[in-house]
Scaffold this motif. Structure first.
Motif, short mmCIF file in Angstrom:
data_model
loop_
_atom_site.label_atom_id
_atom_site.label_comp_id
_atom_site.label_asym_id
_atom_site.label_seq_id
_atom_site.Cartn_x
_atom_site.Cartn_y
_atom_site.Cartn_z
N ILE A 1 7.74 6.19 -14.15
CA ILE A 1 8.55 6.34 -12.94
C ILE A 1 9.83 5.53 -13.09
CG2 ILE A 1 8.60 5.94 -10.44
CD1 ILE A 1 5.51 6.10 -10.50
N ASN A 2 10.98 6.15 -12.88
CA ASN A 2 12.22 5.37 -12.94
C ASN A 2 13.33 6.01 -12.11
OD1 ASN A 2 12.29 7.29 -15.40
ND2 ASN A 2 14.39 6.59 -15.30
N ASN A 3 14.30 5.18 -11.76
CA ASN A 3 15.44 5.58 -10.93
C ASN A 3 14.98 6.14 -9.58
OD1 ASN A 3 17.17 4.83 -12.99
ND2 ASN A 3 17.42 6.91 -13.78
N ILE A 4 14.36 5.27 -8.81
CA ILE A 4 13.87 5.63 -7.48
C ILE A 4 14.60 4.78 -6.43
CG2 ILE A 4 11.87 5.85 -5.97
CD1 ILE A 4 11.71 7.64 -8.47
N ASN A 5 15.12 5.42 -5.40
CA ASN A 5 15.77 4.73 -4.29
C ASN A 5 14.95 4.93 -3.02
OD1 ASN A 5 18.23 4.22 -5.90
ND2 ASN A 5 18.48 6.44 -5.73
N MET A 6 14.80 3.86 -2.24
CA MET A 6 14.03 3.96 -1.00
C MET A 6 14.71 3.17 0.11
SD MET A 6 10.15 3.22 -2.30
CE MET A 6 9.99 2.70 -4.00
N ILE A 7 14.64 3.71 1.32
CA ILE A 7 15.07 2.95 2.50
C ILE A 7 14.07 3.18 3.63
CG2 ILE A 7 17.53 2.92 1.96
CD1 ILE A 7 17.93 5.21 3.93
N ASP A 8 13.95 2.17 4.50
CA ASP A 8 13.18 2.28 5.74
C ASP A 8 11.73 2.71 5.51
OD1 ASP A 8 15.53 1.59 7.03
OD2 ASP A 8 16.12 3.68 7.33
N ILE A 9 11.02 1.94 4.68
CA ILE A 9 9.62 2.22 4.37
C ILE A 9 8.74 1.38 5.30
CG2 ILE A 9 7.86 2.24 2.56
CD1 ILE A 9 10.26 4.10 1.99
N PRO A 10 8.00 1.98 6.23
CA PRO A 10 7.20 1.19 7.18
C PRO A 10 6.06 0.40 6.54
CG PRO A 10 7.53 3.44 7.97
CD PRO A 10 7.98 3.41 6.55
N GLY A 11 5.56 0.85 5.39
CA GLY A 11 4.47 0.17 4.71
C GLY A 11 4.94 -0.48 3.42
N GLU A 12 4.21 -0.23 2.34
CA GLU A 12 4.53 -0.81 1.04
C GLU A 12 5.52 0.06 0.27
OE1 GLU A 12 0.45 -2.17 2.30
OE2 GLU A 12 1.49 -0.23 2.19
N ALA A 13 6.46 -0.59 -0.39
CA ALA A 13 7.37 0.17 -1.26
C ALA A 13 6.64 0.71 -2.48
CB ALA A 13 8.55 -0.71 -1.69
N ILE A 14 5.81 -0.16 -3.09
CA ILE A 14 5.00 0.24 -4.25
C ILE A 14 3.58 -0.20 -3.99
CG2 ILE A 14 4.64 -0.06 -6.73
CD1 ILE A 14 7.66 -0.70 -6.96
N LEU A 15 2.63 0.74 -4.07
CA LEU A 15 1.24 0.43 -3.74
C LEU A 15 0.26 1.04 -4.73
CD1 LEU A 15 -0.60 0.35 -0.41
CD2 LEU A 15 -1.30 2.12 -2.01
N PHE A 16 -0.69 0.21 -5.15
CA PHE A 16 -1.87 0.66 -5.89
C PHE A 16 -3.08 0.17 -5.12
CE2 PHE A 16 1.51 0.11 -8.96
CZ PHE A 16 1.38 1.17 -9.82
N ASP A 17 -3.93 1.06 -4.66
CA ASP A 17 -5.07 0.64 -3.83
C ASP A 17 -6.30 1.44 -4.20
OD1 ASP A 17 -6.64 -0.59 -1.98
OD2 ASP A 17 -5.65 0.25 -0.22
N MET A 18 -7.37 0.73 -4.57
CA MET A 18 -8.63 1.37 -4.93
C MET A 18 -9.65 1.29 -3.80
SD MET A 18 -8.78 0.27 -8.96
CE MET A 18 -9.68 1.71 -9.56
N TYR A 19 -9.18 0.99 -2.60
CA TYR A 19 -10.04 0.95 -1.41
C TYR A 19 -9.54 1.94 -0.36
CZ TYR A 19 -12.48 -3.31 -2.93
OH TYR A 19 -13.25 -4.23 -3.61
N TYR A 20 -9.09 3.09 -0.79
CA TYR A 20 -8.58 4.08 0.16
C TYR A 20 -9.68 4.49 1.14
CZ TYR A 20 -6.76 8.46 2.04
OH TYR A 20 -6.34 9.46 2.87
N ALA A 21 -9.33 4.53 2.43
CA ALA A 21 -10.35 4.76 3.46
C ALA A 21 -10.07 6.00 4.31
CB ALA A 21 -10.46 3.54 4.36
N ALA A 22 -9.20 6.89 3.83
CA ALA A 22 -8.91 8.15 4.52
C ALA A 22 -8.40 7.94 5.94
CB ALA A 22 -10.15 9.06 4.53
N VAL A 23 -7.51 6.97 6.10
CA VAL A 23 -6.85 6.74 7.39
C VAL A 23 -5.34 6.71 7.16
CG1 VAL A 23 -8.78 5.50 8.44
CG2 VAL A 23 -7.06 4.23 7.11
N ASP A 24 -4.59 6.87 8.26
CA ASP A 24 -3.13 6.81 8.14
C ASP A 24 -2.72 5.47 7.53
OD1 ASP A 24 -2.99 9.26 9.29
OD2 ASP A 24 -2.13 8.61 11.19
N PRO A 25 -1.71 5.48 6.68
CA PRO A 25 -1.30 4.22 6.03
C PRO A 25 -0.72 3.19 6.98
CG PRO A 25 0.20 6.00 5.46
CD PRO A 25 -0.94 6.63 6.19
#
Length: 531
Positions: free
Chosen positions: A353-377
């Motif tokens: 992954i490269n050359n990514i621009n982001m603005i106004d992210i309500p949660g995490e900009a970059i996330l790795f999570d192995m406890y996904y619980a099928a709910v809204d982030p």
């Protein structure tokens, strides 16, 4: 930054005759009243039978039921063509398909194709799935006036007043465990009482080769917008993919167990994940054993979505050799999102992954999570969620893995948290490389159960500076040229008896008021700082 292990794939393109047949010649009427299902399907079948060509949908409002694509046909929509699918659920028969990575009964998709070759949907017209007729809606996602308008339109509201359902069948299906999952001896007749709940994806292509979707607007899907499954040589180019932001399961595109894929120049503004990579769920996905591989995702924009670029959570067949670059994520709940959970299995590896621009992210900009619980982030107002309870379980084929992921040249202005990594105690997230990353966020970096995490020239500018970096049970965590806000209260908070080899170099640790807080259970030499 480690070098990529494989070369970028070449995606075969379609080759369809230019011979053009209008649906009008088969009796179709664009008056918004006439049902054109038969006319459109006859046109597609006739063109395919004579060797292929273009089926033209001219200007007009074309009402239709389910459309079935055929090999060697390009369904082409003029700019002023609006193809709208009927809200008469009786037009959609129950079929055995796939839902969230498992064999399942669903209503027939508005557009579908199976075992086809050399197919396209092109033009600059609009395909509308009439999804509002199908979807349930959460009260918390609407304004007072929107909620009042919806609830007075029909349907029913849950006892707690928090959910609207379009019909009794939808409500009953929502209360049915494993609704629609294929069971031995079951027939479509057995599911009539919950039929409305089994929402179709707008476009489903299964086991097809050489596909082009170009220029068209896909919008208002009952569930996912675009779902290629077990396909090969797939190109999505210059699409507009749209859903209301509150659309349940309103994903943009879910590429599942596909090989050789190009997604470019497209815009997504949807109700769930934007551009998502999947490969089946749990045992069913592992049994299928087909990873999504050889994928190029470039020059795309994602507006509202649960994630801009997403892998998982149904990734049980694995995902590998994926390139994501030159993309912008604007207001997505999470920017770059990897999610899975115990039971999935599968290996996600070799992602670039490269050359990514982001603005106004309500949660995490970059996330790795192995406890996904099928709910809204993002937690809704008044919603309570239980904290994760850490337990160690044996490693089996159902244990998922994330490894060998390379993220470079990322800029994010505005996020709740910059970087979050949370692996399993029995299977850490491994070998994640972050280089040339600048993120302005409320909170900094958190790494839990990660091994071999490399941050080179990473700059996090945070509001909360106590701490900037939190590490729990991390091993071989490397900070080289790390930058942070001058005067931060605490740079490193390090806990967990398994934590070791946290290495810091090329970093001015004296900018922080306090360099580190190390738990009593952590080995004394776990933190190594060098110039």
């Amino acid at each position: 930054m480690a070098q990529q292990k494989t070369s970028m794939p070449v995606i075969k393109q379609v080759n369809i005759k230019a011979d053009t047949t209008s649906i009008v010649s088969f009796g179709a009427k664009g008056d918004g009243v006439s049902m054109n299902t038969e006319s459109i399907n006859k046109a597609i079948a006739a063109v395919s039978q004579k060797g292929g060509g273009v089926v033209l949908i001219p200007g007009g409002l074309w009402l239709t039921g389910p459309i079935e694509l055929k090999s060697n046909v390009n369904l082409h929509l003029k700019r002023d063509a609006l193809l709208q699918f009927t809200d008469d659920f009786n037009q959609y028969k129950l079929v055995e398909g796939n839902w969230e990575g498992q064999p399942a009964w669903r209503n027939q998709s508005p557009i579908s194709g199976t075992d086809l070759q050399n197919i396209a949907i092109t033009g600059s017209g609009i395909i509308d799935g009439n999804g509002g007729a199908w979807r349930m809606v959460k009260r918390d996602k609407l304004t007072e006036s929107q909620w009042k308008k919806l609830t007075t339109s029909g349907g029913l509201v849950s006892e707690d007043g928090k959910m609207w359902y379009p019909s009794e069948k939808t409500f009953k299906g929502s209360k049915t465990k494993n609704a629609g999952v294929v069971a031995a001896g079951q027939s479509a007749a057995d599911l009539q009482s919950i039929k409305d709940f089994l929402r179709p994806n707008l476009l489903v292509l299964t086991n097809c080769k050489q596909i082009l979707l170009e220029g068209v607007t896909f919008q208002n899907s009952p569930a996912w917008n675009l779902h290629p499954l077990l396909c090969e040589d797939l190109t999505l180019r210059n699409l507009q993919v749209k859903n209301p932001w509150f659309a349940q399961n309103g994903d943009g595109v879910d590429v599942e167990s596909c090989k050789n894929v190009l997604i470019e120049g497209s815009t997504f503004d949807v109700g769930d994940d934007g551009i998502c990579i999947k490969s089946g769920r749990d045992e069913a996905g592992r049994k299928r054993g087909k990873p999504t591989e050889n994928v190029i995702i470039r020059n795309n924009v994602v507006y509202h979505a649960h994630g801009g670029f997403v892998v998982g959570s149904e990734m049980s067949g694995g995902a590998k050799n994926i390139w994501v670059y030159d993309c912008s994520f604007i207001g997505t709940d999470i920017g770059i999102r990897f999610k899975t959970t115990r039971g999935r299995g599968g290996v996600v590896e070799d992602i670039y992954i490269n050359n990514i621009n982001m603005i106004d992210i309500p949660g995490e900009a970059i996330l790795f999570d192995m406890y996904y619980a099928a709910v809204d982030p993002i937690v809704l107002a008044g919603e309570k969620r239980e904290a994760i309870k850490t337990v160690v379980v044996p490693v089996t084929e159902a244990t998922p893995q994330f490894k060998n992921i390379y993220i470079k040249d990322v800029v994010a202005n505005g996020a709740e948290k910059a970087i979050f990594v949370r692996g399993l105690p029995e299977m850490n997230i491994k070998d994640i490389y972050l280089e040339n990353v600048t993120i302005q966020a409320k909170k900094g970096v958190e790494i839990i159960e990660g091994t071999g995490i490399y941050l080179k020239n990473v700059n996090v500018i945070t509001d909360d500076t106590n701490p900037v970096v939190k590490i729990q049970n991390g091993n071989n965590i490397n900070f080289n040229g790390f930058k942070y806000k001058d005067g931060s209260a605490l740079l490193f908070d390090i806990t967990g008896e398994k934590t070791k080899a946290v290495k810091v170099s090329g970093t001015n640790v004296s900018q922080a008021k306090k360099q580190s807080n190390i738990g009593t259970e952590v080995a004394k030499k776990a933190l190594e700082i060098s110039k």
